[in-house]
Design an enzyme around this catalytic site. Sequence first.
Site, mmCIF file in Angstrom:
data_model
loop_
_atom_site.group_PDB
_atom_site.id
_atom_site.type_symbol
_atom_site.label_atom_id
_atom_site.label_comp_id
_atom_site.label_asym_id
_atom_site.label_seq_id
_atom_site.Cartn_x
_atom_site.Cartn_y
_atom_site.Cartn_z
ATOM 1 N N ALA A 46 -8.357 -48.863 -70.693
ATOM 2 C CA ALA A 46 -9.625 -49.526 -70.392
ATOM 3 C C ALA A 46 -10.808 -48.716 -70.889
ATOM 4 O O ALA A 46 -10.850 -47.498 -70.722
ATOM 5 C CB ALA A 46 -9.760 -49.740 -68.887
ATOM 6 N N LEU A 61 -8.421 -44.024 -69.613
ATOM 7 C CA LEU A 61 -9.710 -44.587 -69.248
ATOM 8 C C LEU A 61 -10.790 -43.922 -70.084
ATOM 9 O O LEU A 61 -10.993 -42.715 -70.035
ATOM 10 C CB LEU A 61 -9.989 -44.329 -67.759
ATOM 11 N N GLU A 62 -11.449 -44.754 -70.886
ATOM 12 C CA GLU A 62 -12.556 -44.254 -71.696
ATOM 13 C C GLU A 62 -13.828 -44.684 -70.980
ATOM 14 O O GLU A 62 -14.204 -45.859 -71.022
ATOM 15 C CB GLU A 62 -12.478 -44.857 -73.109
ATOM 16 N N LEU A 63 -14.435 -43.739 -70.291
ATOM 17 C CA LEU A 63 -15.560 -44.096 -69.440
ATOM 18 C C LEU A 63 -16.861 -43.586 -70.052
ATOM 19 O O LEU A 63 -17.005 -43.556 -71.258
ATOM 20 C CB LEU A 63 -15.310 -43.582 -68.027
ATOM 21 N N PHE A 114 -10.308 -38.552 -79.146
ATOM 22 C CA PHE A 114 -11.535 -39.046 -78.522
ATOM 23 C C PHE A 114 -11.241 -39.454 -77.086
ATOM 24 O O PHE A 114 -10.464 -40.383 -76.841
ATOM 25 C CB PHE A 114 -12.070 -40.243 -79.308
#
Lengths: 517, 451
Positions: A199, A222-224, A417
Amino acid sequence: MATSSLLSADTDVSNSYAKIVDELRETFDEGRTLPLEFRLNQLKALHLLVEENFDKMLAAVHKDMRKAKMEGASYELELLKIDAVAAIRELKQWMKREMMPFNLLLPLDKAYVKHDPYGVVLIIGAWNYPFLLSLQPLIGAIAAGNCVVIKPSEHSSNAATTIAELVPKYLDPACFRVVLGAAPETIELLENKFDYIFATSSTRIGKCVMQAAAKHLTPVTLELGGKSPVYIDDDSDIEIASRRVIWGKCINLGQTCIAPDYILCSKSTEKRFIEHVKHTLQEWYGQDPQKSSDLTRIINNQNFLRLQKLLKDTKGRIAIGGETSEEDLFISPTIVADVKATDSLMTEELFGPILPILTVNSKEEALKFIKERPKPLALYVFSKNQRTLEYFIEKTTSGAICCNDVVVQNGWEGLPFGGVGDSGIGHYHGKYSYETFVHKKSVVQRSFSKVGEKIYAARYPPYNNWNMKVIAGFMKYLHIFEMRARPVTLFATFMAGAIASVAVTVGWLTGFKKRND
Amino acid sequence: MSSVAKNAYTEMVSSVRKAYNSGKTRPISFRVQQLKNMETMIRENSNEILDALAKDLRKPKLEATLYELEIILNELKGLIKNCKKHAEPDKLPVNLLAILDTAYIRKEPYGVVLVLGAWNYPVLLSLQPAMGAICAGNCVVIKPSELASHSAKLMAHLIPKYLDSDCYKVVLAEVEGTKDLLKNKWDYIFCTGGTNVGRAVMQAAASNLTPVTLELGGKSPCYVDESADFDLAAKRILWGKFANLGQTCIAPDYVLCSKNAEKAFLNMANVVLKEWYGDDLKTNTDIPRIVNARHCKRLKALLETTRGKIVFGGDTDEKDLWIEPTIVVDVEEDDPLMQEEIFGPILPIITVNSVDEAIEFINKRPRPLALYSFAKNEKMNDRLIENTTSGGVCVNDTMWHMAWNGLPFGGIGDSGMGNYHGKFSFDAFSHHRSVLNRSFSMLSEKLGEAR
C-alpha cells in the site's frame, strides 16, 4: 472478453470481492503465473499498455489534477517503461535458485534458496502519481509470479478508470484484476485474506491496512509519508540548492511523498534562499504562476481547503506567493519564513506547494529538531562540507537521505525506495520489487547414501557424551568445510592437485625405470 | 512522539530509548564486545543453563547442549566475526552518467527492539534473535517465555551481569504484562510463538507501524514415498518428532504415505524405537517432558479422542508431564489430531495413494513452517517442492535445513513472516537506508537541468 471489473459502490460489494479473491487464488493454485514465459509475456503486455496508451494516460492525469505532460511522462509513464524493461531483461537471473556452496562434510547435500511467489497480492495505489504507484509495484508482483488485485485511488478517478479499462485488455484477467472504490470499499476488500499487501498511502491509512493485514497474518509493504526535512548549511552553493529544492517542491504542486517539506537554515541563508527562489520561479513560471501550464493543480477541494487553512493559520511571514484560487484548485508556490515549530504548517505533512522555513543556528540545532520528530521518508542535506554531510548521515535515520539534491534518489538505479518508522515498512524498485513479492524458501536435499551417516547418526539416542561431542564438533566446524572460492581454498586445491600429479608422474616414471632395468 | 498511555513499562522503554539515542550501540567495537560478553556468559554458566532447562522441560543434556548452547555459541561466533562486514554499506556500481555522485545503502539499526521468546527452546529462542539485534546496533528488551520459568529467571539474572544494562534488558512477564509491554512503541518486534500470538503481536505492532518478524508454527507435513529408504527415513523422522518430546516448531507434525509405505515405516519404527529407548520409555533419561499441565492435558485429550489406531506408545501420566512417544495410524483429515499443531510426541499417519494426493492435502491447509519429503525417486521430491510452498523444505531428513549456515529460516502465511539466522538475523534488524551524495558541480547541474 473478461467480465468487467468495474464495480459500483452499492452492489453486493463484499461478495464480489470475495469472489474475485477466490478466483485469483484458484488461478494461482493452478500454477499459471509461475512459468518465466508467462511472467515475461505479462510484463511485455504491461509495457505495451503504457506505450500504446501513452497519450490517453497523460490525458487522464491531466484531467485529474492538470498534471503537465512532461511530468506525467517523465515521472510516471517513462519510469514505468524503464522498470518493465529492466524486469524483462533481468527476470531470468532474478528467478535463479541461490545455491549454497558445496560442503565437504555434507558432500551429497544440495542446499539452495528457492523463490516462491506469495499468491494473491493486493496493491493499493495512491492518487498523486496514480499510474506509477499502482503499476510500478505491479511489475514486481508479476515478476515474482503472483496474481494481483489492484485498487487504484478513487481520488484520481480518471486515472483509476483508465487503469480499470486497460488492464483487462492487456493482462490476463484470470490473474490480474482492478477494483474501483473508495474508503468503505477498501475496508471491505481488506476483510479478505491476501497473501501480501502493498500500500502507498498516508501514515494513518497505513496503520489501518496493517491492522487489517494482521488478522490474516498477511505481510505488508507500506510506502507512507511524513514531513521530509531539508537542512541547508551556510556553506552551500545556495543558488543550486534553491533551484533543486524549489524544483522538488513544485513538481506535482508539492504533492509528492518525498517532496522537501520544510527547510531548516540560518537567517542569512534564508535571505539568500528566498532571493534565489524569487528569480527561479520567475524564470520557470513567469510573473503569474497560475497561468503557467507547467504547474499541476491540487487534487481536490478537500485538500485545497486543508492547505488554504494551514496558510491562513500560519504565524510565519509569507515571503513569496500565497495566492490561492479555490475555483482553480491552485495554490501558488509559496515560501513562508519565520516559521516556528508550533506553527500550523508544522502540524502535518504539507503535500502542497508551501515551503516553511524555520531558523536554526547550527547543524546541531537542526539535528536535534529532526531527531525529535517521526522518522521521515526522505531527509535532505545541502552542504559543500563533506563532514557536515557525514554528520547528518551518521546521526539521523530516514527512508533515504539525499545530499545536495532532492527527490532524485527515487528512481536511482540500484537504490531501494522505502520508509522507516512512521514513513513506512519495506521497500521496492527494480530487483527490490521482485524480492518484496517472493518468499525465500530454504531447501535442503539430502540423500539416503551411507556416506557421512556415521556422523549424522550420532544425533540419535541413546545419548552419550561421545556422540554429543561428534555432533557438536560437526556443527562447530561445518563452515570450515564450505568450498567457497576463497583464495586460500583455491590455492590449497591447486597445490593438492599439483602435488598429486607430480607424485603420480614420479611414481610412474620410477615404475617405468624399474620395469626397464 | 506517539502518545502511548503510561503503563508498567513506559519508563523502562523510555530509558532504553535514551540509551539508544546516546549512540552507545553504534560503534562496531561496542557491539562485538557485547556479543563476546554474551559468549562468556554462556560458557561461564553452561551448567546453570543446562540445569534450568532440565527443570523447565527435563531436557536431556545432549539436547540442551546441542540444540541450545552449541547453536547459540556458533551463531555468536559468526556474528562476532562478521559484524563489521555485515555493517558495511552496500556500494552501487559506478554509473558513468553520474560519475560525480556516490550512491550506497547504509545498514542502520532500527532502535529499540523487543524480542518475545518461546518456551520450547527457551534460551535459544530468546538469545538467537537478540544477538542479531545487538549485532545490528539496536538496543534490546528480551521477554522470555514465562512457561519456561527457570530459564527465564536465569536469563533475567545473567544478562545484566554480562551485557550493558542500559541497552539490554530482560523483562519477566505473563500474559497481562506482555500485553502492556506491547502497548509501548517499539522500533522492531521479533516474536517466536503460536499463530494466535503472532496475530496479536502484529495487531499491537500495527498501531505504531512497528515492523515485525514472526516465527510461528503450524502442522509440518512429512510425505514418505514408497521409494524411500525406510531404515533411514524412520530414524530421521522419529528423531525430528521425538527430540524435545515433539515440542519443536519444525518437528514433522504428521506423515502422509500409502498403506505399503506405512507398513514398511512401522516395521522400521518399532526396531528403531526399541534400539533408542529400550522397553521402558518413561524411565529413559534421554526423553524430556511436556512443558506444563495444560499442554499435557491437551495432548492427553488428543490421544483419548482420536479415531485413529494407536500402534505404538499411547501411555500418559499427567503428574509426570509424560506423554509417551506415540504413533497413530488410520487418521482421517477431520480427526482431532489434525485440527491444530500437535507440538507433542504424537505422530499421526494419514493415507495418501500418490504424491499428487499428498500435494492436494497439503495445499488445502495453512502454509507450514517446514515441509518434509522422503523418496529415493527425485521426481517425487521435486514435485512436492515445486507444487507447494512452506517456510523451508528438507528432503530425506527432518530439521536438517537448520544446519546449513547461510540459509534463511522463517515461515510464510500462518507459519510466519520474515526470516533470520546468520546474516539474515543482521538484516532482519537493520533498516536499509539509501544514501545519495550528489555534488554541487556545475557539470551535474547542467546534466540535470532538463528537469
